[in-house]
Design a protein around this motif. Structure first.
Motif, mmCIF file in Angstrom:
data_model
loop_
_atom_site.group_PDB
_atom_site.id
_atom_site.type_symbol
_atom_site.label_atom_id
_atom_site.label_comp_id
_atom_site.label_asym_id
_atom_site.label_seq_id
_atom_site.Cartn_x
_atom_site.Cartn_y
_atom_site.Cartn_z
ATOM 1 N N LEU A 1 -9.509 2.479 -1.308
ATOM 2 C CA LEU A 1 -8.684 1.340 -0.896
ATOM 3 C C LEU A 1 -7.331 1.364 -1.595
ATOM 4 N N MET A 2 -7.319 1.680 -2.877
ATOM 5 C CA MET A 2 -6.071 1.719 -3.628
ATOM 6 C C MET A 2 -5.227 2.929 -3.255
ATOM 7 N N LYS B 1 -2.734 2.410 -0.629
ATOM 8 C CA LYS B 1 -1.488 1.769 -1.041
ATOM 9 C C LYS B 1 -0.585 2.699 -1.849
ATOM 10 N N ILE B 2 -1.200 3.590 -2.618
ATOM 11 C CA ILE B 2 -0.411 4.445 -3.522
ATOM 12 C C ILE B 2 0.180 5.669 -2.837
ATOM 13 N N ILE B 3 -0.618 6.330 -2.031
ATOM 14 C CA ILE B 3 -0.201 7.651 -1.554
ATOM 15 C C ILE B 3 1.070 7.626 -0.716
ATOM 16 N N PRO B 4 1.386 6.534 -0.002
ATOM 17 C CA PRO B 4 2.684 6.521 0.682
ATOM 18 C C PRO B 4 3.866 6.649 -0.276
ATOM 19 N N TYR B 5 3.738 6.111 -1.498
ATOM 20 C CA TYR B 5 4.810 6.261 -2.490
ATOM 21 C C TYR B 5 5.005 7.727 -2.849
ATOM 22 N N LEU B 6 3.899 8.459 -2.974
ATOM 23 C CA LEU B 6 4.006 9.884 -3.275
ATOM 24 C C LEU B 6 4.602 10.642 -2.098
ATOM 25 N N ARG C 1 -6.542 -2.620 -11.838
ATOM 26 C CA ARG C 1 -7.201 -3.383 -10.767
ATOM 27 C C ARG C 1 -8.534 -3.959 -11.222
ATOM 28 N N LYS C 2 -8.601 -5.301 -11.220
ATOM 29 C CA LYS C 2 -9.866 -5.980 -11.464
ATOM 30 C C LYS C 2 -10.672 -6.061 -10.173
ATOM 31 N N VAL C 3 -11.957 -6.185 -10.312
ATOM 32 C CA VAL C 3 -12.811 -6.461 -9.165
ATOM 33 C C VAL C 3 -12.825 -7.962 -8.943
ATOM 34 N N GLU C 4 -12.500 -8.396 -7.740
ATOM 35 C CA GLU C 4 -12.504 -9.806 -7.374
ATOM 36 C C GLU C 4 -13.701 -10.100 -6.465
ATOM 37 N N THR C 5 -14.126 -11.339 -6.465
ATOM 38 C CA THR C 5 -15.248 -11.727 -5.598
ATOM 39 C C THR C 5 -14.950 -11.396 -4.137
ATOM 40 N N SER C 6 -13.699 -11.565 -3.739
ATOM 41 C CA SER C 6 -13.319 -11.281 -2.352
ATOM 42 C C SER C 6 -13.435 -9.801 -2.003
ATOM 43 N N ASP C 7 -13.487 -8.927 -3.021
ATOM 44 C CA ASP C 7 -13.607 -7.485 -2.778
ATOM 45 C C ASP C 7 -15.004 -7.076 -2.339
ATOM 46 N N LEU C 8 -15.993 -7.922 -2.589
ATOM 47 C CA LEU C 8 -17.379 -7.513 -2.398
ATOM 48 C C LEU C 8 -17.717 -7.235 -0.942
#
Length: 266
Positions: free
Chosen positions: A50-51, A54-59, A234-241
């Motif tokens: 998931l992350m 978001k990151i790879i477009p910057y690369l 990145r923390k794990v949030e309840t909404s991530d579950l």
């Protein structure tokens, strides 16, 4: 690379004696893990994917035309498939686990065949390489040197920082970029990579290091890398579950992941 698959606390509460973990050399552990690596519901692997969205477009934005790319620790090819869509790229996908490489090759072959020629890499080479024995076998790395970028995700947990950045500095051209993600040290202080052997029910764990973000940045600086993007923690949030699954529940509120993009100055 990712957290263990297990429910020892549930078994303990039911009166069963938890099995003691079995520690194995990293390569041996990952060869055994390869068969279930993509199917055991590992939440950190899902979070990393998931992350990476978001990151790879910057690369990709800073890559030259038809770049030379290295993936250090390609595993089962989870991120290698992304690199195949970089037009004209020459890719080296490296891992020291033959079990992982076999799965990666099959996975990428089927996807590569479906890509139209203008939208796919020029070449994709898989090879077995051991970062820890780089000095003893440096000549075997020569074809990969002067790379435009290195991608390494959820690998650093198993490698001393100084060794990792030494190898990256040898492989990247001056001005080249390094995208690196890893288990966060907050999580590493509690858990580590590993899996449950489906045959014996025992936890299997390779060697792991709980590198902090600051330790990574300090070591990177000594090897003439500068920060281009991040660090993002990145923390794990309840909404991530919903996406991470129930195995991420016990990690809610805890930093589980971090990522950076670095640039080699030398």
């Amino acid at each position: 690379m990712e957290t263990e698959n297990g429910t020892s606390s549930d078994k303990h509460s039911q009166g069963e004696t938890p099995k003691q973990p079995i520690y194995k050399p990293t390569v041996e552990a990952y060869n055994q893990w390869a068969a279930t690596y993509d199917s055991d519901g590992n939440f950190l692997q899902i979070l990393d994917s998931l992350m990476m969205d978001k990151i790879i477009p910057y690369l990709f934005d800073v890559l030259p035309h038809a770049p030379k790319l290295i993936e250090l620790g390609c595993g089962t090819g989870r991120n290698t498939v992304r690199l195949q869509s970089v037009p004209g790229a020459r890719i080296w996908a490296l891992d020291n686990s033959h079990g992982m490489l076999e799965i990666a090759m099959g996975r990428c072959r089927s996807i590569r065949e479906s890509l139209p020629d203008p939208n796919k890499a020029e070449s994709l080479e898989f090879a077995s390489r051991d970062i820890l024995s780089f000095h003893e076998n440096e000549s075997t790395w020569d074809p990969m040197k002067n790379a435009d970028a290195i991608i390494s995700t959820l690998v650093l947990e198993h490698i001393p920082l100084d060794q990792f950045f030494m190898v990256c500095s040898k492989l990247l051209r001056p001005g080249g970029h390094l995208l690196c993600t890893n288990m966060h040290s907050d999580m590493g202080a509690i858990s580590q990579a590993g899996f449950v052997d489906p045959v014996t029910g025992s936890k299997v764990r390779p060697l792991s290091y709980a590198h902090t973000v600051q330790e990574l940045l300090t070591c990177a600086s000594t090897w003439d890398f500068t920060l281009l993007w991040g660090p993002v923690e990145r923390k794990v949030e309840t909404s991530d579950l919903v996406e991470l699954g129930d195995r991420g529940r016990k990690w809610v509120g805890i930093n589980a992941w971090f990522g950076v993009i670095l640039k080699r100055l030398g």
